[in-house]
Design an enzyme around this catalytic site. Structure first.
Site, short mmCIF file in Angstrom:
data_model
loop_
_atom_site.label_atom_id
_atom_site.label_comp_id
_atom_site.label_asym_id
_atom_site.label_seq_id
_atom_site.Cartn_x
_atom_site.Cartn_y
_atom_site.Cartn_z
CE LYS A 94 -0.29 -0.17 4.90
NZ LYS A 94 -1.01 -0.67 6.09
CE1 TYR A 101 9.71 32.38 1.61
CE2 TYR A 101 10.02 30.07 1.80
CZ TYR A 101 9.73 31.21 1.04
OH TYR A 101 9.48 31.14 -0.24
C1 LIG Z 1 -0.46 -1.78 6.86
C2 LIG Z 1 -0.77 -2.99 7.30
C3 LIG Z 1 0.03 -4.31 7.52
C4 LIG Z 1 1.47 -4.00 7.25
O1 LIG Z 1 1.92 -3.45 8.44
P1 LIG Z 1 3.59 -3.43 8.66
O2 LIG Z 1 3.54 -3.12 10.21
O3 LIG Z 1 4.24 -2.48 7.63
O4 LIG Z 1 4.26 -5.00 8.40
C5 LIG Z 1 -0.82 -5.14 7.68
N1 LIG Z 1 -1.98 -5.56 7.84
C6 LIG Z 1 -2.68 -4.45 7.77
C7 LIG Z 1 -4.20 -4.70 7.83
C8 LIG Z 1 -2.45 -3.18 7.46
O5 LIG Z 1 -3.14 -2.30 7.40
#
Ligand SMILES: *Cc1c(COP(=O)(O)O)cnc(C)c1O
Length: 379
Positions: free
Chosen positions: A42, A274
């Site tokens: 993701k 800035y």
């Molecule tokens: C983001 C996510 C993961 C992965 O988590 P990590 O800590 O990066 O391994 C796994 N399961 C769900 C439901 C998530 O939202």
């Protein structure tokens, strides 16, 4: 685009290593005694490139399951794997009205409630060419975002999915809230609640998935499945910085580098950027580097170290949208390389260092590296 082109055109490059990604995946699976990896890609694979990460893991490790967070991400990954037999899984809460679109594109999704399934069914009914929607039923054991909270609700969801032609059961999942900190009691409770529910309902183990990076790395003996669902560890950073040391060696997949585009002399008493918050105490050499908060180098990184020729220099004054000014030990040539995240000689600045300085976690810095920064493969 190669590194030189990126640095010439944009002055910035996010360098990424396939080898590191593959090794991290292998080591994490071995640590958790896992046989199947749902690779969490993701947010553009935590900034590294979702299609890049998916293709690398598919080609080199035969990974067949990829998890994303939005329908747009899912469609992009699916388009890259049109003919391949991979699963693209949507995590989290999704609009039930998009169920037909998901089914049509062979996108599986987490389903969080009986009501969600009912609404998804409406969407599926409205479509003529009916594809089944693969759903992974979520159980909320303590994360509080999505999922059935009682055995009755989960049972009704399982029944609905098993009896309805429009659906296919793909999995049953939960998500840990404290896998990477020391709240062991909370972790144990979530694990126990999940196992209790799924065993009561006779859902076979092959359907379960719950271990995130924190579980796989720090609770390796408390992963009750052959499947892990991992993001952070793949990209080679410690999700529990400050709480647990990494039990295995992971290699950072990404490095962020740039180029000095201008060098000038700042005289004693002159200020810069800035707010004119930095004033030279003596005459000094400084350089302008084309990175700013619009690239993901957040304003909170004013004062942060960077590496130039293997030495630590500093971001002077405020980070602006597109540029920063850094200190120099002497008048260095234009085009000298600067490392923001990564190793240079014996010095290194890790993503954990950057995140800690900015008062956040590595995930936020990495996912914040914007589209303006070219992604460049190093192998
Ligand atoms: C983001 C996510 C993961 C992965 O988590 P990590 O800590 O990066 O391994 C796994 N399961 C769900 C439901 C998530 O939202």
């Amino acid at each position: 685009m190669n590194k030189n082109e990126a640095l010439t055109r944009r002055g910035l490059a996010f360098l990424r290593s396939k080898e590191a990604l593959v090794q991290n995946a292998k080591k994490t699976m071995a640590q958790a005694h896992a046989k199947r990896l749902i690779a969490v890609i993701k947010a553009n694979a935590y900034g590294h490139g979702d299609v890049w990460a998916a293709k690398t893991l598919y080609e080199q490790l035969a990974v067949h399951d990829f998890a994303v967070a939005t329908v747009k991400e899912a469609l992009r990954v699916r388009a890259a794997f049109l003919k391949e037999d991979v699963q693209v899984l949507l995590l989290g809460v999704q609009p039930a009205e998009q169920a037909a679109l998901m089914a049509e594109n062979k996108i599986a999704t987490v389903a969080g409630s009986f009501d969600w399934l009912r609404r998804a069914k409406e969407s599926l009914k409205a479509e003529k060419r009916q594809q089944r929607l693969v759903v992974h039923l979520a159980v909320d054991t303590g994360m509080g975002r999505v999922g059935a909270k009682t055995e009755e609700e989960l049972a009704s969801m399982v029944d609905f999915v098993r009896q309805d032609e429009s659906f296919e059961l793909g999995g049953v999942m939960t998500h840990f809230a404290t896998a990477d900190d020391h709240n062991q009691a909370y972790y144990d409770q979530q694990l126990a609640d999940f196992i209790h529910l799924v065993t009561d309902l006779d859902i076979p183990e092959k359907y379960w998935h719950l271990a995130n990076s924190g579980s796989a790395l720090f609770h390796a003996d408390q992963v009750p499945t052959q499947t892990i669902r991992v993001g952070a560890a793949l990209y080679g950073f410690n999700p529990a910085d400050g709480e647990y040391a990494l039990p295995i060696d992971l290699e950072p997949v990404g490095r962020l580098v740039g180029r000095i585009w201008a060098v000038h002399r700042l005289l004693k008493g002159e200020s810069l950027s800035y707010g004119a918050t930095y004033t030279a105490k003596k005459d000094e050499w400084v350089a302008t580097v084309p990175i700013g908060y619009a690239d993901g180098w957040t304003r909170r990184l004013s004062g942060m170290s960077v590496l130039v020729n293997g030495q630590r220099e500093k971001v002077l004054g405020r980070v602006t949208m597109d540029q920063i000014v850094i200190s120099l030990p002497e008048a260095l040539p234009v085009n000298t390389e600067v490392t923001f995240i990564g190793q240079e000689g014996s010095e290194s600045i890790s993503i954990e260092d950057v995140a800690r300085y900015a008062g956040t976690i590595p995930h936020e810095i990495l996912t914040g590296i914007s589209d303006r920064v070219p992604r460049v493969d190093v192998d």
